[in-house]
Design an enzyme around this catalytic site. Structure first.
Site, short mmCIF file in Angstrom:
data_model
loop_
_atom_site.label_atom_id
_atom_site.label_comp_id
_atom_site.label_asym_id
_atom_site.label_seq_id
_atom_site.Cartn_x
_atom_site.Cartn_y
_atom_site.Cartn_z
N SER A 170 0.82 -1.22 0.00
CA SER A 170 0.00 0.00 0.00
C SER A 170 0.85 1.27 0.00
O SER A 170 1.69 1.47 0.87
CB SER A 170 -0.90 0.02 1.24
OG SER A 170 -1.82 -1.03 1.21
N HIS A 196 -3.09 0.38 -4.65
CA HIS A 196 -2.62 -0.81 -5.36
C HIS A 196 -3.02 -0.68 -6.82
O HIS A 196 -4.19 -0.89 -7.18
CB HIS A 196 -3.23 -2.08 -4.74
CG HIS A 196 -2.75 -2.35 -3.34
ND1 HIS A 196 -1.69 -3.19 -3.07
CD2 HIS A 196 -3.17 -1.86 -2.15
CE1 HIS A 196 -1.50 -3.22 -1.76
NE2 HIS A 196 -2.39 -2.42 -1.18
N HIS A 237 -5.72 -8.94 -1.14
CA HIS A 237 -5.65 -9.35 0.24
C HIS A 237 -6.72 -10.40 0.53
O HIS A 237 -7.76 -10.45 -0.13
CB HIS A 237 -5.88 -8.15 1.17
CG HIS A 237 -4.94 -7.00 0.92
ND1 HIS A 237 -5.09 -6.13 -0.13
CD2 HIS A 237 -3.82 -6.61 1.59
CE1 HIS A 237 -4.11 -5.24 -0.10
NE2 HIS A 237 -3.34 -5.50 0.93
N TYR A 268 -8.78 -10.47 2.87
CA TYR A 268 -10.06 -9.88 3.29
C TYR A 268 -10.94 -9.48 2.12
O TYR A 268 -12.13 -9.21 2.29
CB TYR A 268 -9.84 -8.68 4.22
CG TYR A 268 -9.10 -7.51 3.61
CD1 TYR A 268 -9.68 -6.67 2.66
CD2 TYR A 268 -7.80 -7.21 4.02
CE1 TYR A 268 -9.00 -5.60 2.11
CE2 TYR A 268 -7.11 -6.13 3.48
CZ TYR A 268 -7.71 -5.33 2.54
OH TYR A 268 -7.03 -4.27 2.01
N GLU A 269 -10.38 -9.44 0.89
CA GLU A 269 -11.21 -9.10 -0.27
C GLU A 269 -12.13 -10.26 -0.66
O GLU A 269 -13.04 -10.08 -1.48
CB GLU A 269 -10.32 -8.68 -1.43
CG GLU A 269 -9.57 -7.37 -1.15
CD GLU A 269 -8.63 -6.97 -2.27
OE1 GLU A 269 -9.12 -6.80 -3.41
OE2 GLU A 269 -7.41 -6.84 -2.02
N ALA A 313 2.98 -2.23 3.97
CA ALA A 313 2.77 -1.26 5.04
C ALA A 313 2.37 -2.04 6.28
O ALA A 313 1.66 -3.05 6.20
CB ALA A 313 1.68 -0.27 4.64
N MET A 364 -1.87 -6.97 7.00
CA MET A 364 -2.95 -7.81 6.46
C MET A 364 -2.53 -8.52 5.17
O MET A 364 -3.38 -8.85 4.34
CB MET A 364 -4.19 -6.95 6.20
CG MET A 364 -4.69 -6.18 7.40
SD MET A 364 -6.04 -5.05 6.96
CE MET A 364 -6.17 -4.08 8.48
N SER A 365 -1.23 -8.74 4.98
CA SER A 365 -0.77 -9.30 3.70
C SER A 365 0.54 -10.03 3.90
O SER A 365 0.89 -10.45 5.00
CB SER A 365 -0.59 -8.16 2.69
OG SER A 365 0.46 -7.29 3.12
N ASN A 373 2.36 3.34 11.20
CA ASN A 373 1.69 3.79 12.42
C ASN A 373 2.11 2.89 13.58
O ASN A 373 2.67 1.80 13.38
CB ASN A 373 0.17 3.72 12.25
CG ASN A 373 -0.31 2.31 11.91
OD1 ASN A 373 -0.31 1.92 10.73
ND2 ASN A 373 -0.69 1.54 12.91
N HIS A 427 -6.86 4.00 6.73
CA HIS A 427 -6.13 3.71 5.49
C HIS A 427 -5.48 4.96 4.91
O HIS A 427 -4.38 4.90 4.36
CB HIS A 427 -7.08 3.07 4.46
CG HIS A 427 -6.34 2.46 3.30
ND1 HIS A 427 -5.39 1.46 3.44
CD2 HIS A 427 -6.41 2.71 1.96
CE1 HIS A 427 -4.93 1.13 2.26
NE2 HIS A 427 -5.52 1.87 1.35
#
Length: 281
Positions: free
Chosen positions: A27, A58, A80, A82-83, A110, A208-209, A232, A244
Site C-alpha cells: 500500500s 494498489h 488481500h 479480506y477481499e 505497510a 494484512m498481507s 503507524n 487507510h
C-alpha cells in the site's frame, strides 16, 4: 496450467527481459515501479489468472524491465485475503514469476509497529512471521509440480538475503529495524487488546498481507526477503489515528528510503547476488 500461461504472456510482453527478481509493492509503495528502466507495464487483467486489486494504493499492474541493472518483475499492488476472492490468483501470480525466471521474491508492505521505538516512517526487515489469517494458501490439493505437500518454513525469510539488505542499509545510512511480522485477516484494524496479544506472541509489526506470498514462494523454491514500511503505531500505543488514509500518507513518507534500499541492494548483487548459494530448483 494457468501459471504457465501467465508466465508465457509475461515473457512475450517484454522480449529480452527474463526477470531474476520479483518485487511485490504494498500500500502506497508503488513508486518503486517508476524507477524501472526500459519498462513494460502490463495490467493484471491482461495476465491469465492474475489478481485484480480493489484497494486504494494498489495499481494492479506488472512492470517488467531492469532496476539497477537487474532484470525484475515488479507487482505494483496485491490482493488481500479480506477481499474474499481466496488465494488462487495469488498463487498463480507468484508461480508465474517463478516460471518466468525469477530466483527470489522481495516483498514489501505497510505495517503497524508494536514497538514504540520503531515509529512511523521506519523500515523493518522481516525476520519471521506469524500467520493469523485463519487460512493457508497451500490448503487444498497440492500441486506436486511446484513443491511438496508439507513444505518447511524454517528460514522462510532467507538469512543471506537479510544479511545483504542489512549491509546495504548500513552503507546508505538507513535505519533498519528487524522483527517478526504478524498477518491478520482485516479489513478492520486491530483492537488495543489484540495489539497487546500480538506483542505477547512475539510479533513486532502487524499487517494484512505478505505472509501468503511468502508461503507460496517458498513452496515453489523461490528465496524470499521482506521489508515492512512502518506507517503507524498499533492502537493503544499512540494517540495518532489509524486508518487507510493515514497508512498511505506515512507509506509515502518512507518510500524514498525503501527505493534507495531496494535499488542499492540490487545494484550490489546484479552480477552475482546468488553467487555461492545453492542452485534453486
Amino acid at each position: 496450467m494457468t501459471a504457465a500461461k501467465a508466465a508465457a504472456e509475461i515473457l512475450a510482453r517484454a522480449p529480452g527481459v527474463r526477470p531474476r527478481v520479483g518485487i511485490v509493492l504494498g500500500s502506497g509503495l508503488g513508486g518503486v515501479a517508476d524507477r524501472v528502466e526500459g519498462a513494460t507495464a502490463v495490467p493484471y487483467a491482461e495476465l491469465p489468472g492474475f489478481p485484480v486489486p480493489a484497494v486504494e494504493g494498489h495499481a494492479g499492474r506488472l512492470v517488467l524491465g531492469t532496476l539497477s541493472g537487474c532484470p525484475v518483475a515488479v507487482m505494483q499492488g496485491r490482493v488481500h485475503a479480506y477481499e474474499g476472492a481466496g488465494f488462487a490468483a495469488l498463487k498463480t501470480a507468484v508461480r508465474a514469476l517463478k516460471l518466468a525466471g525469477c530466483e527470489a521474491l522481495m516483498l514489501t508492505c505497510a505495517a503497524g509497529s508494536l514497538r514504540r521505538e520503531v515509529g512511523p516512517g521506519r523500515l523493518m526487515l522481516i525476520t519471521d512471521h506469524i500467520n493469523l489469517l485463519g487460512a493457508n494458501p497451500l490448503a487444498g490439493p497440492n500441486d506436486d509440480a511446484f513443491g511438496p505437500r508439507f513444505p518447511s518454513l524454517t528460514d522462510a525469510w532467507d538469512p543471506d538475503l537479510r544479511a545483504r539488505l542489512k549491509d546495504r542499509a548500513a552503507g546508505l545510512g538507513i535505519p533498519l529495524a528487524e522483527g517478526v511480522y504478524a498477518a491478520c485477516l482485516g479489513p478492520s484494524f486491530e483492537t488495543p487488546a489484540e495489539v497487546r496479544m500480538l506483542s505477547v506472541l512475539g510479533a513486532d509489526a502487524v499487517g494484512m498481507s505478505t505472509v501468503p506470498e511468502c508461503i507460496v514462494a517458498r513452496h515453489c523454491g523461490l528465496r524470499v526477503a521482506g521489508v515492512a514500511v512502518i506507517t503507524n503505531l498499533g492502537v493503544g500505543l499512540s494517540d495518532e489515528p489509524v486508518d487507510h488514509d493515514h497508512t498511505l500518507r506515512n507509506a509515502a513518507s518512507a518510500a524514498a528510503d525503501l527505493e534507495r534500499l531496494l535499488t542499492g541492494f540490487l545494484a550490489d548483487h546484479v552480477n552475482g547476488w546468488t553467487a555461492g548459494d545453492e542452485a534453486q530448483p
